[in-house]
Scaffold this active site. Sequence first.
Site: not given
Ligand code: AMP
Length: 327
Positions: A112, A194, A197
């Site tokens: 980041k 990956k 969001k």
């Molecule tokens: P976040 O989007 O950072 O709030 O992540 C919420 C959950 O989704 C966490 O457990 C992350 O590890 C999982 N996560 C986020 N992006 C991915 C992705 N591209 N593939 C798999 N898991 C993800």
Amino acid sequence: MKKRVFSGIQPTGNIHIGNYLAAIKYWVASQAEFDSIFCIVDLHAITLPQEPNVLKSKIREVAGLLFAAGIDPKLSKVFVQSHIGAHAELTWILNCFTPIGWMQRMTQFKQKLQEQQEQVSVGLFDYPALMAADILLYDTDLVPVGEDQKQHVELTRDVAQRFNSIYGETFKLPEPLIPETGSRIMGLDDPTKKMSKSEASSGHAINLLDSPEAIRAKIMRATTDSLREVRFDENRPGIYNLLVIYELFTGLSRPDIEARFEGKGYADFKQELAEVIIDNLRPLQSRYREFTADPTYIDSLLAEGASRARPLAEKTLAIVKNKVGLG
Ligand code: AMP
Ligand code: TRP
């Protein structure tokens, strides 16, 4: 006694199928087996700049999506991080037991730091300590997350161990719970990155609230290669990623999937994949509309979730403050 599960999700951007397939789906499936707590981590969200009104509405959107996906507000405790003051308070205490060098090793922070053009805040640097506080407040056994969060859970264990070695057994050491398949869903436009969001490109992610037309368009445009065979081959990241998505949504085995598309091309596969995703998301989307028809309903569920989780957090915080000699 059931094992305690704790996990969190940030109320930023759009929740996508990577979040769903690696995390939310497992949270739903294991609710009855475990004592589950799910936290909408708005304090983590503000480690990067957020528009206040958007953040507020995203908190409700994420909550609505969790309930629509099948998280049962009676079975699991679902709440907003900033509604329980103990999270911020324990973070401060943990900060004082976390060597700077441990934080400097965090790969997510380093990434980041590179991406952000503007100055990065101390909050972003401290993100893993807040996550450690989230987990440790609830005597968590298991932390179901995607692969990207593994290092943060390991840091949580290190901080807990350090505290325990100074003050005696205080924190339970949590284990990360990472799915074997799909723990890292990749971007549709760039299968070497990956699915995220915060990515602005419109063809990057399938969001849980995407319309059927948007899903079809994104899948048909997804980056693949110039080969033809529909096979699980990790050296062909584009088609591999799409196949993993198909596998996770259908529950079919890899040999069955390959047999099904034997002699067919990518276009046939993509068309079917789009329909599979649309069919899987349809019930979730209609439940989402029901849940959010009255916005005060979501608020009341979140208030109730916080009132059930708060006593647990306050108990741990009181023990910690006493051990450290505060107050
Ligand atoms: P976040 O989007 O950072 O709030 O992540 C919420 C959950 O989704 C966490 O457990 C992350 O590890 C999982 N996560 C986020 N992006 C991915 C992705 N591209 N593939 C798999 N898991 C993800
Ligand atoms: N950092 C996690 C993510 O971005 C979200 C999170 C915050 C979390 N606190 C947590 C996940 C505690 C598991 C446990 O995905």
